[in-house]
Structures are given as structure tokens and as C-alpha cells.
Design an enzyme around this catalytic site. Structure first.
Site, short mmCIF file in Angstrom:
data_model
loop_
_atom_site.label_atom_id
_atom_site.label_comp_id
_atom_site.label_asym_id
_atom_site.label_seq_id
_atom_site.Cartn_x
_atom_site.Cartn_y
_atom_site.Cartn_z
NE ARG A 74 -1.96 -1.23 3.22
CZ ARG A 74 -3.11 -1.28 4.77
NH1 ARG A 74 -3.63 -1.17 4.21
NH2 ARG A 74 -2.07 -1.71 5.51
CE LYS B 144 3.04 -18.80 11.50
NZ LYS B 144 3.69 -17.81 11.46
CG HIS C 140 10.57 -19.57 8.76
ND1 HIS C 140 9.85 -18.97 9.42
CD2 HIS C 140 11.53 -19.47 9.74
CE1 HIS C 140 9.93 -18.96 11.03
NE2 HIS C 140 10.74 -19.49 10.57
CE LYS D 26 13.88 -21.75 11.93
NZ LYS D 26 14.72 -20.48 12.18
CD GLU E 265 10.22 -16.87 19.40
OE1 GLU E 265 10.22 -16.40 18.30
OE2 GLU E 265 9.21 -17.13 19.14
CG ASP F 269 2.69 -16.90 15.44
OD1 ASP F 269 2.77 -16.32 14.85
OD2 ASP F 269 4.28 -16.78 16.37
CG HIS G 171 7.07 -22.86 13.00
ND1 HIS G 171 7.11 -22.68 11.74
CD2 HIS G 171 6.94 -21.11 13.05
CE1 HIS G 171 6.80 -21.29 11.31
NE2 HIS G 171 6.81 -19.72 12.52
CE LYS H 184 6.38 -14.32 19.38
NZ LYS H 184 7.05 -14.88 18.77
C1 BG6 Z 1 7.15 -16.93 13.32
C2 BG6 Z 1 6.13 -16.54 14.30
O1 BG6 Z 1 7.05 -18.18 12.15
O2 BG6 Z 1 8.04 -17.71 13.80
C3 BG6 Z 1 7.34 -15.55 15.32
O3 BG6 Z 1 5.84 -15.62 12.97
C4 BG6 Z 1 8.28 -16.10 15.36
O4 BG6 Z 1 6.63 -14.93 16.22
C5 BG6 Z 1 9.53 -16.79 14.00
O5 BG6 Z 1 9.12 -15.41 16.05
C6 BG6 Z 1 10.09 -17.69 15.07
O6 BG6 Z 1 11.42 -18.00 14.27
P1 BG6 Z 1 12.62 -18.19 14.10
O7 BG6 Z 1 13.22 -18.47 12.88
O8 BG6 Z 1 13.41 -16.99 14.50
O9 BG6 Z 1 12.74 -19.24 14.96
#
Ligand code: BG6
Length: 487
Positions: free
Chosen positions: A47, A146, A176, A180, A214, A233, A238, A336
């Protein structure tokens, strides 16, 4: 067209956080290492009313932040900028969207890959628009970020909207974690060695733990995160993907259909956690103020600036009801503001059936395999060994680790961002590391059941202090069954 390389990549959400942190540095990495085909052009759209110069500035700044200084070559930055264009467009504004599709048609010179790095509610409308403009034919692919939706019903709606224009084999759902290196290595470890397979089942495995911890908080993404929470999330995607790769049967071949079929079977074998056992087999938490890595940090609600019942931590005791895993608990946990950052899979084997050392007073501990994916990639196998000495006061045994540090083992290989691999695969049309529709929907179905259980039981997240390992009830989740979290 299926495996033909793309000559145009269109990134929706090109000025967003993900683009700046991951996507642009990944494109840079591919170009720098000569992995980007010569024809590929990149069109960014969002945007923001930026002109070409403004967008290029944004890209340069993102690369300076996201690429280590030693790897940043101004000549390559320049080459990347030469390949990039920007076109502002807003979904609510038909004129700008029509102008965007005209621009895409003008630039088209072969296969197009679209990457929708926007909120999921825009996926179906964008695909509709591309479809109507004749830009969703067999020579196009679409990447979706996602989470796909918020629950099963919204995921089905989005998937229906997308697949109305793009056949399933041209839809690349990104998780993602699958890009990895450490996650890839999990497959190599399991299926490239004959050693582990005979041990990989309920006869030999006592428990499995999958942790993605995290130290960061919500990092200015409060609006998104508060509607999502740790379950949507992280866990729905994941952690369940890690669970699938750990628990699946050996696929016949390393190709999309075989791998995805095996992952799907795992998801469909997950025992539902519902109202009757949500309180026993699941824990949700939310962080309060505390200290992480020696620094004081605010609680979730302070960070968000309002009251909220969203979970920033979730732990589950899951079961896979099939022959291989019957009776083995899979403990899953993510949060988190935890004590330290780590992503790991811990497999604890069963104890020896009879200890010949018990009479001598020596204790044996069960063997364990630790597959650490982040922050370092390492594989460590814990074994019992005799403690050196003459044993006049009795035999002593100690736990020792066979430790493989993959950074040291491959120190001359550059560690790549997950999106480098995923982009390259999408550009070349290889879907092995992407998630199929039925996988996403099976994962939602299981997760929805847990939410329903929480609602029925009036369950609210328990507080935990930032910098800890989650609420006390997460400890009880394992200890009740004679297990302990690896910390
Ligand atoms: C993302 C989440 O998919 O993955 C985030 O939306 C998270 O909240 C992140 O921090 C963690 O990814 P990585 O690669 O840092 O482990």
C-alpha cells in the site's frame, strides 16, 4: 511449465516486516551466490505510496540491517536493485489493483511466482483478482505465508478461494521452519542412517520433547499476535511440522507427494485433546514482567498496551495413535520471553531392561538423543560410561555425550536463511518443502479441538514470569508422568 524456472516474482507486502527482515536478504543471498537465474525480475507491491527511488532506499536499508556486513557487496546490492521494481496498490482500490495487474502483464515473460506476504484474509481476494486478469494460468505459482486462516473453517475458505484459481500443485504454503538447515538435517539423520530406525518406535522410545523457545516478546507485532497467540502462530504450523518429520514413516522417495503423504498420516493419527482432558494435557501461559538475559522486560499486557487473554506460551502432551508410537508421549512446548532461545528435539530412550550394576550401587540413566536446531545446530547422543578409577568405594557410572557440532563439521559452508532455499525451490517449481492443503487443514482440526476444550472448561492462560520456562503447571504436565523437561 511445472518445473520451469520463473522469470518474474511478485511480492505482495514488499515493504512489510517479513520482507525487510527475511525476503530481501534472501534474494540478495541467492543473487550473490549466482543462484538466481539471469531472467528473474522482482516486482514489489504494497500500500505504501513509494516511488522507485523510495523503494530502492528501503531495500538498501533492509539489506544493510539484514545481511552481515562482511557479506554485503555493494555491487551485488546494485545488481539486485536493477532487477527490482515497485508498484503501489491497495486491495480496496480497484483502479490501483487493475493498474497493478496491467503492470504484471506487461512485465510477464514466462512463469510468474507470486508471494503473498500479507494478512491471510487478503489471499483469496488477491487470487481472485489475478484469476480475473488472466494471471493465474498454468504458468504461475503462488506462495502463501502461514498461518493460513484462524481456524479450520477460515482455512477452508481461504484454500477454496485460492484453489479456485491456482491448482493445488501450484500452491506453495510456506512454513519457514521447513527451509531451515537443521530441519532438513533431521530427515538426513533419520533416513540417511541405518542406526536409528530400529530404535525409532514405542519399544525403544520413552518420550519425545519438541521445544521452540524464544527470548523475544511480540516485537511490535502486537496487533497480529494478539489475534493469533502461541498456538496459532507457532504450534499449529512450526511445531506440528517438526513433530511430523520426527514421527513419520520413511517416505519412499524425497519428493513432494511421498513426504507430504507421510506427514499427513501423522497429523491424522494425533489423539484429540478436548474438553475432558484439556486441563491435564495442555497448558497455556502469558508472560508477566521479568528479566531475559539479564535485562528487565515488561509483561505481555504492558507491551500490548491493553488487557488480553492471548496465550504467549503453550505446552501439550500429545499422542500419536498408531503402531509405531502407541503409548509414547510427545511433549510440545513453545513460548515467547523464555529463559533462552532454543529449538530442539529431544528423544529419551527406554532404560536398560535390567541393570547389572544395581548391586554395585551404580545408577544408569536412559540414553537420549538431542537434535538441536537453534541457536546452534548440534546432535548429541547421551551414553553411560564408567567413571575412571579403581572403584574401591564401588563402581561409578557417568553420563557422557557423543557431541557433533554441525557448525564445526561444516565450517566452510555458509549458513543460509530459510527463505533462500524456499525461494529457490518455488522459483524452480519444487514443492517438497511446502505444506499441502490437507496437512494445514488436519493441523487446524486438531488445534481447534484444543481451543474448544479450553472454552468448554473456561480455561485461561496462567501467568509466567518473563525469563522463566513457562507456568508451573507446564512442569506438572510432564512430572505427573515421571518425565521432566530438558532445560
Ligand atoms: C514466525 C512467528 O513464524 O516464527 C514469530 O510468526 C516467531 O512469532 C518466528 O518469532 C520464529 O522464527 P525463527 O526462525 O526465529 O525461529
Amino acid at each position: 511449465m511445472k518445473n520451469q524456472s520463473a522469470s518474474l516474482m511478485v511480492i505482495f507486502g514488499a515493504t512489510g516486516d517479513l520482507a525487510q527482515r527475511m525476503l530481501l536478504p534472501s534474494l540478495y543471498g541467492l543473487l550473490r551466490d549466482g543462484l538466481m537465474n539471469d531472467q528473474l525480475r522482482i516486482l514489489g507491491t504494497a500500500r505504501s505510496e513509494l516511488d522507485q527511488a523510495g523503494f530502492r532506499e528501503l531495500v538498501s536499508a533492509a539489506l544493510s540491517r539484514g545481511v552481515p556486513q562482511a557479506e554485503l557487496d555493494p555491487a551485488v546490492v546494485d545488481q539486485l536493485l536493477q532487477r527490482m521494481d515497485y508498484f503501489p496498490a491497495s486491495l480496496g482500490d480497484d483502479t490501483s489493483m487493475r493498474a497493478l495487474t496491467d503492470r504484471i502483464s506487461d512485465m510477464r515473460d514466462g512463469v510468474i511466482v507470486y508471494h503473498l506476504s500479507t494478512a491471510p484474509r487478503f489471499y483469496a481476494p488477491i487470487c481472485e483478482l489475478l484469476g480475473r486478469a488472466g494471471l493465474a494460468d498454468g504458468g504461475t505459482r503462488v506462495l502463501l505465508e502461514k498461518p493460513i486462516g484462524h481456524d479450520l473453517a477460515s482455512a477452508i475458505e481461504i484454500n477454496d478461494g485460492v484453489t479456485r484459481h491456482f491448482d493445488e500443485e501450484r500452491v506453495f504454503r510456506v512454513d519457514h521452519y521447513l527451509g531451515k538447515e537443521g530441519v532438513q538435517n533431521l530427515l538426513s539423520l533419520r533416513f540417511g542412517n541405518a542406526l536409528f530406525e530400529p530404535l525409532w518406535n514405542t519399544r525403544r522410545v520413552e518420550q519425545v520433547q519438541i521445544t521452540v523457545a524464544e527470548t523475544v516478546g511480540v516485537e511490535g507485532r502486537g496487533d497480529y499476535y494478539d489475534h493469533s497467540g502461541a498456538m496459532r502462530d507457532m504450534l499449529q504450523n512450526h511445531l506440528l511440522q517438526l513433530l511430523c518429520l520426527t514421527a513419520m514413516e520413511p517416505p519412499a522417495r524425497f519428493e513432494p507427494g511421498s513426504v507430504r503423504n507421510e506427514k499427513l498420516k501423522v497429523l491424522r493419527s494425533l489423539r484429540p485433546i478436548g474438553a475432558s482432558d484439556a486441563g491435564i494435557n495442555s497448558v497455556a501461559g502469558q508472560y508477566t514482567a521479568g528479566a531475559v538475559n539479564g535485562e528487565a522486560v515488561p509483561g505481555y499486557r504492558e507491551e500490548l498496551g491493553r488487557d488480553s487473554d492471548t496465550e504467549t506460551f503453550v505446552a501439550l502432551r500429545a499422542h500419536i495413535d498408531n503402531w509405531r508410537w502407541s503409548g509414547v508421549p510427545f511433549y510440545l512446548r513453545t513460548g515467547k520471553r523464555m529463559s533462552r532461545r532454543c529449538t530442539e528435539i529431544y528423544i529419551q530412550f527406554r532404560a536398560v531392561p535390567h541393570s547389572i550394576f544395581a548391586g554395585a550401587g551404580a545408577k544408569t540413566e536412559p540414553n537420549a538423543l538431542l537434535i538441536q536446531l537453534q541457536p546452534e545446530e548440534r546432535i548429541s547422543l547421551t551414553l553411560m560410561s564408567k567413571t575412571p578409577g579403581l572403584d574401591r568405594d564401588g563402581l561409578r557410572l557417568s553420563q557422557v555425550a557423543l557431541d557433533l557440532d554441525l557448525h564445526d563439521a561444516f565450517e566452510d559452508q555458509r549458513r543460509r536463511l530459510a527463505y533462500e532455499r524456499l525461494y529457490l525451490d518455488a522459483i524452480e517449481g519444487n514443492g517438497t518443502l511446502f505444506v499441502r492443503r490437507d496437512e494445514t487443514e488436519a493441523a487446524w482440526e486438531w488445534v481447534d479441538g484444543i481451543f474448544q476444550g479450553w472454552r468448554a472448561a473456561g480455561y485461561a492462560p496462567k501467568n509466567y514470569q518473563a525469563g522463566s520456562w513457562g507456568p508451573g503447571s507446564a512442569v506438572a504436565l510432564t512430572e505427573r508422568h515421571g518425565h521432566s523437561w530438558r532445560e
